[in-house]
Design an enzyme around this catalytic site. Structure first.
Site, PDB file in Angstrom:
ATOM      1  N   GLU A 135      37.946  48.317  36.661  1.00 32.63           N
ATOM      2  CA  GLU A 135      38.293  49.283  37.704  1.00 32.63           C
ATOM      3  C   GLU A 135      37.916  50.715  37.353  1.00 32.63           C
ATOM      4  OE1 GLU A 135      42.297  48.980  39.082  1.00 32.63           O
ATOM      5  OE2 GLU A 135      42.069  46.897  39.666  1.00 32.63           O
ATOM      6  N   GLU A 178      40.978  39.789  39.301  1.00 30.86           N
ATOM      7  CA  GLU A 178      42.429  40.018  39.366  1.00 30.86           C
ATOM      8  C   GLU A 178      42.903  39.780  40.783  1.00 30.86           C
ATOM      9  OE1 GLU A 178      43.926  43.862  38.030  1.00 30.86           O
ATOM     10  OE2 GLU A 178      42.647  43.774  36.254  1.00 30.86           O
TER      11      GLU A 178
HETATM   12  C1  GCO Z   1      44.768  47.319  37.826  1.00 26.63           C
HETATM   13  C2  GCO Z   1      44.710  46.924  36.445  1.00 26.63           C
HETATM   14  C3  GCO Z   1      45.893  46.145  35.966  1.00 26.63           C
HETATM   15  C4  GCO Z   1      47.192  46.322  36.666  1.00 26.63           C
HETATM   16  C5  GCO Z   1      47.270  45.528  37.936  1.00 26.63           C
HETATM   17  C6  GCO Z   1      48.530  45.763  38.720  1.00 26.63           C
HETATM   18  O1  GCO Z   1      44.207  46.601  38.638  1.00 26.63           O
HETATM   19  O2  GCO Z   1      45.361  48.340  38.131  1.00 26.63           O
HETATM   20  O3  GCO Z   1      43.569  46.216  36.198  1.00 26.63           O
HETATM   21  O4  GCO Z   1      45.932  46.582  34.652  1.00 26.63           O
HETATM   22  O5  GCO Z   1      48.244  45.911  35.866  1.00 26.63           O
HETATM   23  O6  GCO Z   1      46.236  45.811  38.774  1.00 26.63           O
HETATM   24  O7  GCO Z   1      48.620  47.081  39.119  1.00 26.63           O
END
Ligand code: GCO
Length: 432
Positions: free
Chosen positions: A159, A337
């Site tokens: 990200e 994710e």
């Molecule tokens: C993000 C990160 C994660 C977070 C998840 C929840 O996407 O912000 O990759 O580390 O923990 O997304 O917010």
């Protein structure tokens, strides 16, 4: 429902969010280790889930769930705790973890940078200073040297849009800076570091690498599925104020070599070539649609369930992200994710009945299934997260895990949703 045989059903984590052992075996502090008052309730990531010491138990749980893949990040400061010095103990930890995964039949998916910048690199100027490009490449080289005999999947960054903006412009993520100029420099350096790393991995990996990065994907779900509706949604996903910030500003450059107007002044033709070094896949991190931000009247969030962080739950957004990314970039997509935070507790019966996450999994995976059925190359799905984690400035309140962590005792409890996910994996999607 026809998931490919080699579909990577998995779960994800990040070093700073689970490892703990923040100053052990030669690791240097990261910018998150010293975040102090910025973290809720005086919490720190110093111990987290103590995964550093409990990785064997954790891999055994992953095996019990039948995971085919596990996405985790390497802590840069464990590998290079000071300028120019590789830490053998740090290398050893990840080699052990990777061997354990391989022995369990789980494919390791490595994120090289998930926000835990070593403090020494920050003190040298951090992302806004161009020196970081060489420091990052030195680290990537060390990681590829040490692990590429056993690792095939590499992600250069997690990200980028989130950490660049929040860390350097908005100031809500470590190192908590608010300086637009510095943020633009950080962005440029990160993009060049990405492109150069892709090339370095391709040239030096010992096993044929599969290289990508994980984007914070903002998706607009079409208001209607006719031609007009699809076009409007794709535009909103990539070119609206929201979509540009997290999608096209980065991905149009990285995948198409096209600089948006705010960057074109800052990048030479040569830079564009470096940044758009070809990748093998794009990872998408998907949590909620951007419809509530872009169509306040037309999208009624009142009727929708929400997570404990008040994020709207609308399973359709995963399908649309995959499809819109595929149509725009023509790269195989990996869901890197997808998940939700819930105040899960272990009940009197010793179980965690997280019905809401089970429904969440069902709805979002239906979207993945639809994408697969339509012939879009989807490499895998990594649920966020394998276990409850340290959620950055929110500390340990929001629980995202498939596995519950009791932070007092470090006891692990497999949640009901994880059992359901295990059944989906076992049947390669048939149980959906
Ligand atoms: C993000 C990160 C994660 C977070 C998840 C929840 O996407 O912000 O990759 O580390 O923990 O997304 O917010």
């Amino acid at each position: 429902m026809s998931f490919p045989k080699d579909f990577l059903w998995g779960a994800a984590s990040a070093a700073a969010q689970i490892e703990g052992a923040w100053d052990e075996d030669g690791k240097c502090p990261s910018i998150w280790d010293v975040a102090g008052d910025h973290i809720e309730n005086g919490q720190t990531c110093h111990t987290a889930c103590d995964h550093y010491h409990r990785y064997k138990e954790d891999v055994a749980l992953m095996k019990e769930l039948g995971l085919k893949s596990y996405r985790f990040s390497i802590s840069w400061g464990r590998i290079i705790p000071e300028k120019g010095r590789i830490n053998p103990k740090g290398i050893e930890f990840y080699r052990n973890l990777i061997s354990e995964l391989r022995a369990a039949g789980i494919e390791p998916l490595v994120t090289l940078y998930h926000w835990d910048l070593p403090l020494w690199v920050h003190e040298e100027g951090g992302w806004p200073d161009p020196k970081i490009i060489d420091y990052y490449l030195e680290y990537v080289r060390a990681a590829v040297d040490a692990f590429s005999d056993q690792v095939q999947y590499w992600m250069t960054f997690n990200e980028p849009s989130v950490f660049i903006m929040l860390s350097y412009a908005v100031g809500t993520f470590a190192p908590f800076q608010k300086d637009i100029e510095a943020c633009m420099e950080a962005l440029r350096n990160m993009l060049l570091a990405h492109g150069k790393a892709v090339r370095l991995i391709r040239e030096t990996a010992r096993t044929k690498p599969v290289i990508g990065l994980a984007m914070a994907a903002t998706t607009y779900i079409p208001d209607s599925e006719d031609e007009e509706g699809l076009k409007d949604a794709a535009e909103k996903s990539f070119l609206s104020q929201v979509g540009e910030g997290s999608n096209s500003l980065y991905m149009d450059l990285i995948a198409l070599g096209k600089a948006s107007p705010i960057l074109s002044q800052k990048l030479s033709e040569e830079d564009l070539k470096i940044i758009s070094e070809p990748m093998d896949f794009v990872g998408v991190n998907v949590y909620q649609p951007s419809n509530p931000l872009l169509n306040k009247e037309g999208y009624d969030t009142e009727k929708l369930p929400k997570t404990m962080l008040d994020w709207v739950i609308d399973g359709r957004c995963l399908y649309w992200t995959i499809r819109q990314y595929w149509e725009r970039y023509h790269l195989p997509v990996m869901v890197t994710e997808n998940g939700m935070a819930n105040p899960d507790e272990v009940g009197a019966d010793g179980c965690v009945h997280d019905e809401i996450r089970r429904t969440f999994l069902h709805d979002f995976l239906q979207g993945v299934s639809r994408a697969v059925d339509e012939g879009i190359p989807v490499l895998g799905y990594q649920h966020w997260s394998i276990m409850d984690i340290f959620e950055w400035c929110s500390g340990y309140g929001p629980r995202f895990g498939l596995i519950h962590i009791d932070y007092e005792t470090q006891k692990r409890t497999i949640k009901d949703s994880a059992r359901y996910y295990a059944e989906i994996i076992r049947t390669n999607g048939e149980a959906l």
